[in-house]
Scaffold this motif. Sequence first.
Motif, short mmCIF file in Angstrom:
data_model
loop_
_atom_site.label_atom_id
_atom_site.label_comp_id
_atom_site.label_asym_id
_atom_site.label_seq_id
_atom_site.Cartn_x
_atom_site.Cartn_y
_atom_site.Cartn_z
N LYS A 47 56.23 48.01 39.40
CA LYS A 47 55.90 46.68 38.86
C LYS A 47 55.78 46.79 37.32
N LYS A 48 56.49 47.45 36.80
CA LYS A 48 56.87 47.23 35.10
C LYS A 48 58.25 47.55 34.85
N SER A 49 58.49 47.02 33.71
CA SER A 49 59.64 47.12 33.03
C SER A 49 60.24 48.38 32.90
N ASN A 106 51.18 40.84 25.38
CA ASN A 106 51.53 40.67 23.96
C ASN A 106 52.69 40.11 23.82
N ILE A 107 53.86 40.49 24.42
CA ILE A 107 55.10 40.11 24.39
C ILE A 107 55.30 38.25 24.67
N LEU A 108 54.59 38.08 25.77
CA LEU A 108 54.75 36.82 26.08
C LEU A 108 53.88 35.76 25.21
N GLY A 109 52.66 36.31 24.83
CA GLY A 109 52.06 35.68 23.99
C GLY A 109 52.71 35.40 22.48
N SER A 110 53.31 36.34 22.33
CA SER A 110 54.26 36.23 20.86
C SER A 110 55.19 35.04 21.06
N ASN A 111 56.23 35.20 21.99
CA ASN A 111 56.96 34.43 22.25
C ASN A 111 56.27 32.93 22.15
N THR A 112 55.40 32.56 22.93
CA THR A 112 54.67 31.35 23.14
C THR A 112 54.34 30.93 21.57
N PHE A 113 53.77 31.95 20.78
CA PHE A 113 53.11 31.65 19.52
C PHE A 113 54.08 31.19 18.67
N ASN A 114 55.39 32.11 18.52
CA ASN A 114 56.58 31.54 17.83
C ASN A 114 57.21 30.41 18.10
N VAL A 120 52.70 47.72 17.41
CA VAL A 120 51.66 48.78 17.33
C VAL A 120 50.80 48.34 18.39
N THR A 121 50.42 47.29 18.66
CA THR A 121 49.61 46.93 19.73
C THR A 121 50.19 47.52 20.88
N SER A 122 51.54 46.90 21.31
CA SER A 122 51.93 47.34 22.37
C SER A 122 52.24 48.94 22.69
N GLN A 123 52.50 49.54 21.46
CA GLN A 123 52.59 51.03 21.60
C GLN A 123 51.15 51.74 22.11
N ASP A 124 50.07 51.31 21.53
CA ASP A 124 48.76 51.77 21.78
C ASP A 124 48.40 51.52 23.17
N SER A 125 48.73 50.36 23.71
CA SER A 125 48.53 50.03 25.05
C SER A 125 49.09 50.54 25.97
N VAL A 126 50.42 51.07 25.82
CA VAL A 126 51.21 51.78 26.72
C VAL A 126 50.84 53.25 26.50
N LYS A 127 50.39 53.90 25.32
CA LYS A 127 49.56 55.10 25.31
C LYS A 127 48.33 55.25 26.03
N ASN A 128 47.46 54.16 26.07
CA ASN A 128 46.43 54.27 26.83
C ASN A 128 46.68 53.59 28.41
N LYS A 129 47.77 53.53 28.86
CA LYS A 129 48.14 53.22 30.42
C LYS A 129 47.93 51.83 30.54
N SER A 130 47.80 51.03 29.59
CA SER A 130 47.43 49.22 29.88
C SER A 130 48.72 48.81 29.76
N ASN A 131 49.78 48.83 30.61
CA ASN A 131 51.09 48.11 30.38
C ASN A 131 50.78 46.83 30.53
N ASP A 132 49.89 46.18 31.28
CA ASP A 132 49.81 44.76 31.42
C ASP A 132 49.32 44.02 29.92
N ILE A 133 48.70 44.92 28.93
CA ILE A 133 48.30 44.35 27.66
C ILE A 133 49.64 44.25 26.96
N ALA A 134 50.68 45.17 27.08
CA ALA A 134 51.98 45.14 26.38
C ALA A 134 52.65 43.83 26.80
N MET A 135 52.74 43.69 27.92
CA MET A 135 53.60 42.44 28.37
C MET A 135 52.83 41.23 28.08
#
Length: 118
Positions: free
Chosen positions: A95-97, A43-51, A26-41
Amino acid sequence: MPENNKYEPAIGLSIVAAETSPPELVTSQDSVKNKSNDIAMDNILGSNTFNIFLILRISANIRPMPFSIAFNTDFTILLGATVALFIAIFTGVRKKSDRWEAGLFVAFFAGYMVCLAP
């Protein structure tokens, strides 16, 4: 003590992914809608580190597990996927996936899950 199920690693990965992914999605989808791709990435890296550092540590404290040489393979795959993610993010014109790169990551994860369950 019951014998280990051969599907235990795949089940464990699925449960962790299913429990931790919806808020991130949900957070990544919202950030992509708002053109904040950095937040989505991030979020992914932070999640991996947290897990890796928190969830794995708590799990090991609840039920200690002996070291297995298979952990080296899993860690190598995790490290390779993280490096591949960085390459996917920082290469290309935009410069994005791209979608095809994301599709490769999903296919790689599905293949890895199939390989875990003999």
